[in-house]
Scaffold this motif. Structure first.
Motif, PDB file in Angstrom:
ATOM      1  N   THR A 400      -3.187  -6.807  -9.074  1.00 12.50           N
ATOM      2  CA  THR A 400      -4.210  -6.004  -9.752  1.00 12.50           C
ATOM      3  C   THR A 400      -3.677  -4.697 -10.332  1.00 12.50           C
ATOM      4  O   THR A 400      -3.968  -4.363 -11.472  1.00 12.50           O
ATOM      5  N   ILE A 401      -2.871  -3.948  -9.562  1.00 19.19           N
ATOM      6  CA  ILE A 401      -2.425  -2.633 -10.061  1.00 19.19           C
ATOM      7  C   ILE A 401      -0.914  -2.570 -10.347  1.00 19.19           C
ATOM      8  O   ILE A 401      -0.412  -1.551 -10.783  1.00 19.19           O
ATOM      9  N   GLY A 402      -0.205  -3.663 -10.059  1.00 14.32           N
ATOM     10  CA  GLY A 402       1.232  -3.685 -10.328  1.00 14.32           C
ATOM     11  C   GLY A 402       2.051  -3.647  -9.052  1.00 14.32           C
ATOM     12  O   GLY A 402       1.607  -3.128  -8.026  1.00 14.32           O
ATOM     13  N   LEU A 403       3.257  -4.180  -9.144  1.00 10.95           N
ATOM     14  CA  LEU A 403       4.118  -4.328  -7.968  1.00 10.95           C
ATOM     15  C   LEU A 403       4.527  -2.992  -7.364  1.00 10.95           C
ATOM     16  O   LEU A 403       4.440  -2.787  -6.150  1.00 10.95           O
ATOM     17  N   GLN A 404       4.957  -2.046  -8.206  1.00 13.87           N
ATOM     18  CA  GLN A 404       5.464  -0.785  -7.669  1.00 13.87           C
ATOM     19  C   GLN A 404       4.400  -0.005  -6.907  1.00 13.87           C
ATOM     20  O   GLN A 404       4.634   0.467  -5.779  1.00 13.87           O
ATOM     21  N   LEU A 405       3.211   0.090  -7.476  1.00 15.91           N
ATOM     22  CA  LEU A 405       2.121   0.810  -6.809  1.00 15.91           C
ATOM     23  C   LEU A 405       1.628   0.099  -5.546  1.00 15.91           C
ATOM     24  O   LEU A 405       1.110   0.739  -4.635  1.00 15.91           O
ATOM     25  N   SER A 406       1.826  -1.222  -5.485  1.00 19.52           N
ATOM     26  CA  SER A 406       1.324  -1.979  -4.332  1.00 19.52           C
ATOM     27  C   SER A 406       2.021  -1.593  -3.020  1.00 19.52           C
ATOM     28  O   SER A 406       1.533  -1.894  -1.938  1.00 19.52           O
ATOM     29  N   PHE A 407       3.161  -0.902  -3.110  1.00 18.93           N
ATOM     30  CA  PHE A 407       3.869  -0.483  -1.894  1.00 18.93           C
ATOM     31  C   PHE A 407       3.110   0.598  -1.126  1.00 18.93           C
ATOM     32  O   PHE A 407       3.529   1.006  -0.037  1.00 18.93           O
ATOM     33  N   VAL A 408       1.987   1.034  -1.676  1.00 19.67           N
ATOM     34  CA  VAL A 408       1.113   1.947  -0.920  1.00 19.67           C
ATOM     35  C   VAL A 408       0.596   1.263   0.351  1.00 19.67           C
ATOM     36  O   VAL A 408       0.286   1.931   1.338  1.00 19.67           O
ATOM     37  N   VAL A 409       0.532  -0.086   0.338  1.00 21.53           N
ATOM     38  CA  VAL A 409       0.047  -0.819   1.528  1.00 21.53           C
ATOM     39  C   VAL A 409       0.964  -0.606   2.734  1.00 21.53           C
ATOM     40  O   VAL A 409       0.503  -0.151   3.790  1.00 21.53           O
ATOM     41  N   PRO A 410       2.293  -0.898   2.635  1.00 24.96           N
ATOM     42  CA  PRO A 410       3.133  -0.594   3.794  1.00 24.96           C
ATOM     43  C   PRO A 410       3.194   0.892   4.116  1.00 24.96           C
ATOM     44  O   PRO A 410       3.326   1.269   5.287  1.00 24.96           O
ATOM     45  N   ALA A 411       3.061   1.781   3.111  1.00 25.06           N
ATOM     46  CA  ALA A 411       3.059   3.226   3.384  1.00 25.06           C
ATOM     47  C   ALA A 411       1.899   3.599   4.303  1.00 25.06           C
ATOM     48  O   ALA A 411       2.055   4.389   5.244  1.00 25.06           O
ATOM     49  N   LEU A 412       0.722   3.008   4.051  1.00 27.12           N
ATOM     50  CA  LEU A 412      -0.443   3.253   4.907  1.00 27.12           C
ATOM     51  C   LEU A 412      -0.215   2.709   6.321  1.00 27.12           C
ATOM     52  O   LEU A 412      -0.657   3.311   7.303  1.00 27.12           O
ATOM     53  N   CYS A 413       0.483   1.566   6.414  1.00 22.65           N
ATOM     54  CA  CYS A 413       0.814   0.997   7.734  1.00 22.65           C
ATOM     55  C   CYS A 413       1.644   1.986   8.548  1.00 22.65           C
ATOM     56  O   CYS A 413       1.363   2.240   9.730  1.00 22.65           O
ATOM     57  N   TYR A 414       2.662   2.559   7.908  1.00 30.36           N
ATOM     58  CA  TYR A 414       3.511   3.526   8.607  1.00 30.36           C
ATOM     59  C   TYR A 414       2.748   4.822   8.912  1.00 30.36           C
ATOM     60  O   TYR A 414       3.096   5.537   9.855  1.00 30.36           O
ATOM     61  N   GLY A 415       1.717   5.104   8.122  1.00 34.93           N
ATOM     62  CA  GLY A 415       0.868   6.272   8.392  1.00 34.93           C
ATOM     63  C   GLY A 415       0.199   6.163   9.756  1.00 34.93           C
ATOM     64  O   GLY A 415       0.139   7.138  10.518  1.00 34.93           O
ATOM     65  N   PHE A 416      -0.278   4.969  10.104  1.00 30.96           N
ATOM     66  CA  PHE A 416      -0.899   4.780  11.416  1.00 30.96           C
ATOM     67  C   PHE A 416       0.149   4.891  12.524  1.00 30.96           C
ATOM     68  O   PHE A 416      -0.116   5.440  13.592  1.00 30.96           O
ATOM     69  N   ILE A 417       1.359   4.362  12.259  1.00 28.75           N
ATOM     70  CA  ILE A 417       2.432   4.427  13.265  1.00 28.75           C
ATOM     71  C   ILE A 417       2.829   5.880  13.514  1.00 28.75           C
ATOM     72  O   ILE A 417       3.099   6.280  14.655  1.00 28.75           O
ATOM     73  N   LEU A 418       2.822   6.708  12.457  1.00 30.49           N
ATOM     74  CA  LEU A 418       3.074   8.146  12.603  1.00 30.49           C
ATOM     75  C   LEU A 418       2.025   8.766  13.527  1.00 30.49           C
ATOM     76  O   LEU A 418       2.358   9.525  14.450  1.00 30.49           O
ATOM     77  N   PHE A 419       0.762   8.435  13.285  1.00 32.56           N
ATOM     78  CA  PHE A 419      -0.339   8.931  14.128  1.00 32.56           C
ATOM     79  C   PHE A 419      -0.133   8.521  15.592  1.00 32.56           C
ATOM     80  O   PHE A 419      -0.278   9.335  16.504  1.00 32.56           O
ATOM     81  N   TYR A 420       0.262   7.256  15.815  1.00 29.28           N
ATOM     82  CA  TYR A 420       0.452   6.747  17.176  1.00 29.28           C
ATOM     83  C   TYR A 420       1.603   7.482  17.876  1.00 29.28           C
ATOM     84  O   TYR A 420       1.496   7.858  19.047  1.00 29.28           O
ATOM     85  N   GLY A 421       2.684   7.709  17.156  1.00 26.76           N
ATOM     86  CA  GLY A 421       3.828   8.416  17.727  1.00 26.76           C
ATOM     87  C   GLY A 421       3.491   9.849  18.093  1.00 26.76           C
ATOM     88  O   GLY A 421       3.873  10.344  19.166  1.00 26.76           O
TER      89      GLY A 421
END
Length: 435
Positions: A400-421
């Motif tokens: 929908t928005i393109g391959l490069q921008l789609s990497f926001v999905v794993p970035a959000l995943c690591y955002g939760f891991i940052l919170f957990y740490g």
């Protein structure tokens, strides 16, 4: 990619049946760890390959990981029941034979289309799941309990070695340097398209038949090896208390979410790497050339594991986890907004940040659970299904928005891991994560 943590607290070796020397059996088990690392990481080569052959959308291409990691979710519990019935050694042999059958299915799949490929991935992953449940305990009993952790480190290193060499190997054996794009395919006649697709699909036949043969040979070796008999004893951790009690521990529940998102983020990045490096504004690499760089992504995790081992002797696991998650987010954001070499090396360097995440999250989530440790381990292993669902979400976004921008999905995943740490930064005296 050591998504193989299973509780072994209820396992006891029957030393009366142990072989005089454990070197041979340990070599066989170590080869198993290497093989399932290799088989899992080969998906990163096959996804762009199948996407170009069958002109799939990103979402359709991610059905590979959906079927592969979905097997962990569906097969883990039945695998445990099967092994309790037939024993650990027979269970490992069964897992190897099922994985070999999955590899062999790639041959007819290459002649019959994408649907059969997906079925082959599911059968292969089902075999690997059974194999992991059965084989992991052997690492702890093949030798002195005092050196068990060093043996676990060794086998995990070979697992990482498998994930590191697979993309380069797959690139050489499977990917064509001259793969055609959708526009070029559209200019060909129907018969030319069919002929091209058949020739490209056929490149998986040889490598996967060799893998099927290797797995069958390992099954034979495992069947005749003189291994210590592992007996199952009732574990209060798994049976005591109400079933819902284990979920009362907040750090476990959040840990399960973190495992789900970590495995999802790691697998998602690996799945899209070849296509990302092929983008004209990034590196413009063909699939075969890009595959070698995917090896660096997984190799980073191998190197980072040794660095993390040294660092965590002085820094708390939670703080180390938070630091690595923050690093991963910064690198992914750089890959999203950057171009050329900067974006390319930024996304590859995320592998280095991934290194300590799985075992660290696992250990933190199990902290202080006592009798619920066994149940909790099962909950965390089920969360590995993130590898099936997160790439799906990124695939939908890439369409929908393109391959490069789609990497926001794993970035959000690591955002939760940052919170957990950060939340559990001061959790100390952690038990070692099961291997």
């Amino acid at each position: 990619m050591e998504h193989s943590a299973h509780n072994t607290a209820a396992l006891a070796p029957d030393t009366g049946n142990a072989s005089a020397s454990n070197t041979g059996p340990l070599v066989i088990v170590t080869i198993l760890f290497f093989m399932w690392g290799l088989l899992t990481s080969l998906n990163d080569v096959l996804i762009p390959h199948l996407k170009s052959i069958y002109t799939l959308t990103y979402l359709q291409a991610m059905l590979v990981q959906f079927c592969f990691f979905g097997a962990y979710f569906i097969v883990s519990l039945p695998a445990g029941m099967l092994i309790k019935k037939i024993g650990y050694q027979n269970g490992a042999v069964t897992g190897l034979l099922i994985a070999a059958a999955g590899c062999a299915l790639f041959y007819p799949a290459s002649k019959n289309g994408y649907g059969l490929f997906l079925f082959a991935f599911f059968i292969l992953a089902s075999g690997i799941t059974i194999l992991q449940v059965a084989a992991n305990p052997y690492v702890t009993v093949l030798g002195s309990p005092r050196t068990a952790s060093s043996r676990l480190t060794l086998t995990q290193a070979f697992n990482s070695l498998g994930t590191t060499v697979a993309p380069s190997l797959g690139g050489i054996l499977i990917l064509s340097a001259g793969a055609l794009g959708a526009d070029q395919l559209a200019q060909m006649s129907a018969s030319e398209q069919a002929s091209y697709r058949a020739a490209e699909a056929a490149t998986v036949q040889g490598p996967y038949l060799v893998l099927a043969g290797a797995l069958a040979l390992l099954a034979m070796l495992f069947a005749i090896a003189r291994l210590p008999k592992i007996s199952y004893t009732a574990d209060a951790a798994g049976d005591a208390g109400a079933k819902g009690s284990v979920t009362a521990h907040r750090h476990l529940v959040l840990g399960a979410v973190a495992i789900f998102l970590y495995v999802g983020g790691e697998v998602s990045i690996g799945s899209f790497l070849i296509n990302f490096l092929g983008e004209s504004n990034i590196a413009g690499l063909n699939h075969a050339a890009a595959a070698h760089y995917v090896s660096l992504y997984w190799g980073g995790a191998l190197v980072g594991r040794f660095i993390g081992f040294a660092v965590m002797r002085y820094v708390s696991p939670g703080k180390t986890l938070a630091f690595n998650a923050l690093g991963a987010i910064a690198l992914i954001v750089t890959a999203i907004v950057g171009e050329g070499q900067v974006a390319m090396w930024a996304i590859l360097a995320v592998g280095l940040c991934n290194s300590i995440m799985f075992p660290t999250i696992f250990s933190m989530a199990l902290h202080g659970l006592g009798k619920f440790t066994g149940q909790a381990s099962g909950v965390l292993c089920t969360a590995i299904v993130g590898g099936a669902l997160v790439p799906f979400a990124q695939g939908l976004l890439a369409d929908t928005i393109g391959l490069q921008l789609s990497f926001v999905v794993p970035a959000l995943c690591y955002g939760f891991i940052l919170f957990y740490g950060v939340k559990y930064a001061n959790l100390h005296k952690l038990p070692g994560a099961p291997a």
